[in-house]
Design an enzyme around this catalytic site. Structure first.
Site, short mmCIF file in Angstrom:
data_model
loop_
_atom_site.label_atom_id
_atom_site.label_comp_id
_atom_site.label_asym_id
_atom_site.label_seq_id
_atom_site.Cartn_x
_atom_site.Cartn_y
_atom_site.Cartn_z
N TRP A 102 0.84 -1.21 0.00
CA TRP A 102 0.00 0.00 0.00
C TRP A 102 0.86 1.25 0.00
O TRP A 102 0.57 2.23 -0.68
CB TRP A 102 -1.00 -0.01 1.16
CG TRP A 102 -2.09 -1.00 0.89
CD1 TRP A 102 -2.29 -2.20 1.52
CD2 TRP A 102 -3.08 -0.93 -0.17
NE1 TRP A 102 -3.35 -2.86 0.92
CE2 TRP A 102 -3.84 -2.12 -0.09
CE3 TRP A 102 -3.38 0.01 -1.15
CZ2 TRP A 102 -4.90 -2.38 -0.98
CZ3 TRP A 102 -4.43 -0.25 -2.03
CH2 TRP A 102 -5.18 -1.43 -1.92
N ASP A 169 -1.11 6.49 6.91
CA ASP A 169 -2.24 5.69 6.45
C ASP A 169 -2.55 4.67 7.54
O ASP A 169 -1.76 3.76 7.78
CB ASP A 169 -1.83 4.99 5.14
CG ASP A 169 -2.92 4.07 4.60
OD1 ASP A 169 -3.94 3.86 5.28
OD2 ASP A 169 -2.74 3.55 3.47
N LYS A 193 -12.68 -1.44 7.19
CA LYS A 193 -12.03 -2.49 7.98
C LYS A 193 -12.46 -2.40 9.44
O LYS A 193 -12.99 -3.33 9.99
CB LYS A 193 -10.52 -2.38 7.86
CG LYS A 193 -10.07 -2.50 6.41
CD LYS A 193 -8.68 -1.98 6.19
CE LYS A 193 -8.38 -1.75 4.74
NZ LYS A 193 -8.56 -2.89 3.87
N1 PMP Z 1 -4.14 1.61 2.46
C1 PMP Z 1 -4.23 0.46 3.14
C2 PMP Z 1 -3.28 0.21 4.27
C3 PMP Z 1 -5.22 -0.47 2.79
O1 PMP Z 1 -5.33 -1.61 3.47
C4 PMP Z 1 -6.10 -0.18 1.73
C5 PMP Z 1 -7.21 -1.11 1.32
N2 PMP Z 1 -7.07 -2.43 1.59
C6 PMP Z 1 -5.93 1.01 1.03
C7 PMP Z 1 -4.96 1.89 1.43
C8 PMP Z 1 -6.83 1.37 -0.11
O2 PMP Z 1 -8.03 1.72 0.45
P1 PMP Z 1 -9.33 2.11 -0.40
O3 PMP Z 1 -9.81 0.83 -1.00
O4 PMP Z 1 -10.23 2.63 0.68
O5 PMP Z 1 -8.95 3.11 -1.38
#
Ligand code: PMP
Length: 357
Positions: A102, A169, A193
């Site tokens: 991520w 994040d 989550k």
């Molecule tokens: N950052 C992290 C740490 C994630 O786990 C996720 C989604 N699994 C995201 C960003 C992306 O999130 P979104 O689908 O809400 O854009």
């Protein structure tokens, strides 16, 4: 009806009490004769829900008064772009600490807007580099970390100390353990989550960082404009916001973040212990940086993965497959995963090992 233990990384399990309350109110919210889904976001009924949710979130996370809380759309991915737009001018530099996939995506997106310096990285992502090894820039607009890497199962166990605003994040660890908000400039998370349904994104931003957005920032990505409008510059994700409010109330009834953190620690410890004590399952993450939310593990032979997932599925243990980019297994055990779910998983893992080991 039988509810299963859903180990999905997100959208993820919600507490049964939350779903039951939403079900009770779905046709008629508090004698208003309509569902929250049908209410105007500017009506006093919804405004009360919105305010209460923010107040509860502030209480749970102990958010200081000089921080704004924004309720947005676009996911954490939207913020990958919004962060450089709001915190830097073209040509400026930002430092990224890349500890998983991520963070890698965040780097790629930010690179469209500014000069990204990957100050530290840990590919293949099974640890967090110590802060003394970071190669920070001279005067970065901000420093970005991913507190918990959902795919790789790697989490910071310390709060970095940096001069520039620290941006984190926290999508997959928000509300799971205490966090000192005052150490950060910006915190952001997709809701799906640990907060509620998909469609809602939380951004917590220190007030002095507002008002710095580039002129060409689209207004829906402009934190200051969103903040001035109380996150109601356009129609917010009202139903997700309402469910987030129910989740906050549920969490308060469980002793808040401090209360749930104890359960989360216990859940993770017993699962990692089961993995470490077996010669069959393996987790390669540096012990001190193992995620308490996303426990990744492999079987001795990937040929067994399919049988593992199918047999677990038949037992009501669902969505144990690792992220498509790395394979293996992953058990996401967010706040709403009951401890019994983890116990059941461990029981199943032991049985599967004795049959296939
Ligand atoms: N950052 C992290 C740490 C994630 O786990 C996720 C989604 N699994 C995201 C960003 C992306 O999130 P979104 O689908 O809400 O854009």
């Amino acid at each position: 009806m039988k509810r299963v233990y859903n180990f999905s990384a997100g959208p993820a399990m919600l507490a049964e009490e939350v779903l039951q309350k939403a079900a009770d109110e779905i046709l008629d919210y508090e004698n208003h004769g309509m569902s929250v889904m049908e209410m105007s976001h500017r009506g006093k009924e919804f405004l009360q829900i919105a305010e209460e949710t923010e107040a509860d979130l502030r209480e749970l996370m102990k958010i200081p008064a000089n921080y704004k809380v924004l309720f947005l759309q676009g996911g954490a991915t939207g913020q990958f772009a919004a962060i450089p737009m709001n915190l830097s001018a073209p040509g400026e530099k930002a430092d990224y600490i890349m500890t998983g996939l991520w963070g890698k995506k965040a780097v790629k997106e930010a690179g469209k807007y500014l000069d990204v310096n990957v100050a530290a990285q840990s590919e293949p992502f099974n640890t967090v580099p110590e802060q003394k090894s970071w190669k920070l820039s001279d005067n970065p607009a901000y420093v970005h970390i991913t507190s918990n890497e959902t795919i790789n199962g790697v989490a910071f166990n310390y709060t970095p100390e940096v001069e520039a605003p620290l941006v984190a994040d926290i999508s997959s660890m928000i509300l799971s353990e205490p966090l000192d908000v005052s150490k950060y400039g910006v915190l952001y998370a997709g809701a799906q989550k640990n907060i509620g349904p998909a469609g809602l994104t939380i951004v917590i931003v220190r007030e002095d960082l507002l008002g710095k957005a580039r002129e060409d920032t689209p207004m829906i990505w402009n934190w200051s404009e969103k903040s001035v409008s109380g996150s109601m510059l356009n129609t917010p994700p009202t139903y997700s916001w309402y469910i987030a409010g129910l989740v906050c109330k549920w969490l308060k009834s469980k002793g808040g973040v401090e209360g749930i953190a104890k359960v989360n620690k216990r859940k993770a410890e017993k699962l990692y212990t089961a993995i470490d004590e077996s010669d069959f399952y393996k987790n390669e993450v540096d012990m001190q940086y193992r995620s308490k939310m996303n426990v990744v593990f492999t079987l001795p032979d990937p040929e067994l993965d399919k049988a593992f997932k199918e047999q677990a599925y038949a037992r009501g243990l669902k969505n144990l497959g690792g992220h498509r980019s790395i394979g293996g297994m992953r058990a996401s055990i967010y706040n709403a995963m009951p401890e019994e779910g983890v116990d059941e998983l461990i029981k199943f893992m032991k049985e599967f090992e004795s049959k296939n080991g």
